[in-house]
Design a protein around this motif. Structure first.
Motif, mmCIF file in Angstrom:
data_model
loop_
_atom_site.group_PDB
_atom_site.id
_atom_site.type_symbol
_atom_site.label_atom_id
_atom_site.label_comp_id
_atom_site.label_asym_id
_atom_site.label_seq_id
_atom_site.Cartn_x
_atom_site.Cartn_y
_atom_site.Cartn_z
ATOM 1 N N SER A 111 0.839 -1.204 0.000
ATOM 2 C CA SER A 111 0.000 0.000 0.000
ATOM 3 C C SER A 111 0.871 1.250 0.000
ATOM 4 C CB SER A 111 -0.917 0.003 1.220
ATOM 5 O OG SER A 111 -1.819 -1.077 1.175
ATOM 6 N N GLU A 112 1.890 1.231 0.822
ATOM 7 C CA GLU A 112 2.784 2.383 0.898
ATOM 8 C C GLU A 112 3.534 2.573 -0.424
ATOM 9 O OE1 GLU A 112 6.623 3.900 3.557
ATOM 10 O OE2 GLU A 112 5.421 2.196 4.224
ATOM 11 N N ALA A 113 3.969 1.447 -1.018
ATOM 12 C CA ALA A 113 4.706 1.542 -2.283
ATOM 13 C C ALA A 113 3.819 2.055 -3.415
ATOM 14 C CB ALA A 113 5.283 0.172 -2.642
ATOM 15 N N ILE A 114 2.572 1.570 -3.477
ATOM 16 C CA ILE A 114 1.646 2.007 -4.525
ATOM 17 C C ILE A 114 1.342 3.498 -4.390
ATOM 18 C CG2 ILE A 114 -0.725 1.796 -5.353
ATOM 19 C CD1 ILE A 114 -0.528 -1.200 -4.644
ATOM 20 N N ARG A 142 6.437 5.746 -14.208
ATOM 21 C CA ARG A 142 5.505 4.799 -14.813
ATOM 22 C C ARG A 142 6.025 3.359 -14.717
ATOM 23 N NH1 ARG A 142 4.145 8.308 -20.295
ATOM 24 N NH2 ARG A 142 2.504 9.618 -19.350
ATOM 25 N N ALA A 143 7.301 3.195 -14.964
ATOM 26 C CA ALA A 143 7.904 1.858 -14.894
ATOM 27 C C ALA A 143 7.817 1.294 -13.467
ATOM 28 C CB ALA A 143 9.353 1.910 -15.362
ATOM 29 N N THR A 144 8.058 2.177 -12.494
ATOM 30 C CA THR A 144 7.983 1.741 -11.096
ATOM 31 C C THR A 144 6.583 1.254 -10.749
ATOM 32 O OG1 THR A 144 9.721 3.292 -10.440
ATOM 33 C CG2 THR A 144 8.277 2.448 -8.703
ATOM 34 N N LEU A 145 5.566 2.054 -11.172
ATOM 35 C CA LEU A 145 4.185 1.666 -10.891
ATOM 36 C C LEU A 145 3.821 0.382 -11.635
ATOM 37 C CD1 LEU A 145 1.541 2.387 -9.475
ATOM 38 C CD2 LEU A 145 0.915 3.735 -11.479
ATOM 39 N N LYS A 146 4.314 0.257 -12.872
ATOM 40 C CA LYS A 146 4.029 -0.939 -13.656
ATOM 41 C C LYS A 146 4.691 -2.179 -13.058
ATOM 42 C CE LYS A 146 4.168 -2.655 -18.399
ATOM 43 N NZ LYS A 146 4.591 -2.377 -19.795
ATOM 44 N N LEU A 188 5.175 -2.788 -10.036
ATOM 45 C CA LEU A 188 4.439 -3.216 -8.837
ATOM 46 C C LEU A 188 3.173 -3.998 -9.179
ATOM 47 C CD1 LEU A 188 4.664 -0.003 -6.602
ATOM 48 C CD2 LEU A 188 5.795 -2.206 -6.193
ATOM 49 N N GLN A 189 2.702 -3.833 -10.416
ATOM 50 C CA GLN A 189 1.413 -4.411 -10.782
ATOM 51 C C GLN A 189 1.373 -5.938 -10.657
ATOM 52 O OE1 GLN A 189 -1.014 -2.087 -11.359
ATOM 53 N NE2 GLN A 189 -2.339 -3.868 -10.976
ATOM 54 N N THR A 197 -0.791 -10.622 -7.949
ATOM 55 C CA THR A 197 -0.575 -11.892 -7.238
ATOM 56 C C THR A 197 -1.077 -11.815 -5.803
ATOM 57 O OG1 THR A 197 1.371 -12.399 -8.581
ATOM 58 C CG2 THR A 197 1.167 -13.548 -6.488
ATOM 59 N N PHE A 198 -0.758 -10.708 -5.151
ATOM 60 C CA PHE A 198 -1.178 -10.529 -3.754
ATOM 61 C C PHE A 198 -2.709 -10.496 -3.650
ATOM 62 C CE2 PHE A 198 -2.035 -8.058 0.090
ATOM 63 C CZ PHE A 198 -1.235 -8.738 1.010
ATOM 64 N N SER A 199 -3.347 -9.795 -4.599
ATOM 65 C CA SER A 199 -4.813 -9.703 -4.587
ATOM 66 C C SER A 199 -5.443 -11.072 -4.835
ATOM 67 C CB SER A 199 -5.289 -8.714 -5.651
ATOM 68 O OG SER A 199 -4.771 -7.433 -5.393
ATOM 69 N N LYS A 200 -4.816 -11.853 -5.716
ATOM 70 C CA LYS A 200 -5.355 -13.157 -6.076
ATOM 71 C C LYS A 200 -5.194 -14.181 -4.955
ATOM 72 C CE LYS A 200 -4.746 -16.833 -9.505
ATOM 73 N NZ LYS A 200 -3.980 -17.258 -10.709
ATOM 74 N N LEU A 201 -4.058 -14.146 -4.259
ATOM 75 C CA LEU A 201 -3.748 -15.204 -3.289
ATOM 76 C C LEU A 201 -3.977 -14.817 -1.834
ATOM 77 C CD1 LEU A 201 -0.421 -16.566 -4.837
ATOM 78 C CD2 LEU A 201 -2.732 -17.491 -5.097
#
Length: 359
Positions: free
Chosen positions: A218-221, A261-265, A267-268, A273-277
């Protein structure tokens, strides 16, 4: 003429006894002498006895490993438990152990080929043994025998055999409980291992600590999105004033925007994966904690059952151990002599009474 039946009363009986007192006294004296002689002829028997208390039927693991300060372990058995032990002492199984141990067939001179030898030797042992509960709930085993040493040994052996029988019975029950708990424990261990394997698989994919990771992600996003918006806004300002800015400043601004943009991408995938698992992880983690607690409780019960199975405690608190008696207790010579004398006296009185009233 009809014969008149004389009426008996205390006065007539007393008169008869006075008239025949010499004969009655003589017959009574003869009875006393016969009683005295008989008391010496009868083979004497010696009595040895042992006295002990029964401990309460409490689990060793609960009594010793529990928090009862050994109170249960030191507690005497109840009246009901004492009565149960009295029943065990009367059992044929215990009698047969004694018969075999001391070869009582030969000792009681009972032939093995005669009719019902086992019944006879059991009956003889029973007649020589007296088992009773004292006023204070102790158990007393008294054994009579012509051999004082054998009497003491049988009394002590019966208490020892009782100890073995009670221990064996408790261990048989403990074995059943242990087998049940061992099966349940192993089953629960497999369930926990399976859940742990699922958690390990999820952790290998990148979800290993939901709370910590959710905070970090959350902090990174937030940081990446904030940085991206800031760079986009800065670049718009640079676009409006591009003719007044050096080319290097504009190029660096575009570079920083692409980097954001690359940093945000980058993290995706982690976020996806985190959202799925994470849901599965939370579910398995909750089940794992619950099952692990159940496994811990089963393990404690399993270990206690193992203690009950493999360890045993004395099944009696010994008060008096049987010792070899120094003098016989049977027959009571005075009692035999008095019994014979009294019998002779009564027979003499009856005989003279019949004689006088038959005329």
């Amino acid at each position: 003429m009809e014969k008149t039946i004389p009426q008996l009363n205390l006065l007539s009986v007393s008169s008869m006894m006075i008239r025949n007192r010499k004969h009655i006294m003589l017959i009574t004296f003869i009875g006393l002498v016969i009683g005295l002689i008989t008391s010496f002829i009868i083979t004497p028997k010696y009595e040895a006895y042992t006295v002990f208390y029964i401990p309460a039927n409490n689990s060793i693991s609960k009594s010793v490993l529990g928090e009862s300060n050994l109170e249960d372990f030191m507690e005497f058995g109840s009246e009901e438990q004492t009565d149960q032990v009295l029943e065990m002492l009367q059992a044929d199984e215990l009698k047969d152990k004694v018969i075999q141990k001391f070869n009582l067939l030969a000792h009681y001179d009972i032939k093995a080929d005669e009719q019902y030898p086992l019944t006879k030797v059991r009956a003889q042992l029973t007649s020589n043994t007296k088992i009773n509960r004292t006023d204070y709930l102790a158990i007393k085993i008294a054994v009579k025998d012509e051999d004082p040493k054998i009497a003491a040994e049988i009394a002590n052996y019966m208490s020892f055999a009782l100890d073995s029988m009670r221990t064996l019975m408790q261990q048989e029950r403990a074995k059943q409980a242990f087998d049940i708990l061992a099966y349940q424990y192993q089953k629960k261990q497999k369930q926990v291992d399976a859940i742990l394997a699922q958690l390990s698989s999820i952790r290998a994919q990148g979800v290993f600590d939901y709370k910590a990771q959710s905070e970090v992600l959350s902090e990174a996003i937030i940081k990446a999105e904030t940085q991206l918006k800031a760079e986009e806004a800065r670049l718009k300002v640079y676009d409006l004033n591009r003719k007044d800015l050096p080319d290097t400043t504009y190029i660096k601004a575009k570079g920083r925007l692409e980097a954001a943009r690359a940093t945000l991408k980058s993290l995706q995938p982690t976020i996806n994966t985190f959202s799925k698992l994470s849901g599965k992880y939370l579910n398995f983690e909750a089940v794992y904690e619950k099952e692990k607690e159940a496994l811990t409780n089963l393990q404690l019960r399993y270990e206690n059952a193992e203690v009950d199975l493999k360890k045993s405690a004395a099944q009696k608190f010994m008060i008096d151990k049987a010792s070899v008696p120094e003098k016989s207790t049977y027959p009571n010579k005075l009692l035999v002599m008095l019994s014979m004398g009294l019998s002779a006296f009564l027979l003499a009185c009856l005989g003279f009474l019949v004689k006088e009233n038959s005329h």
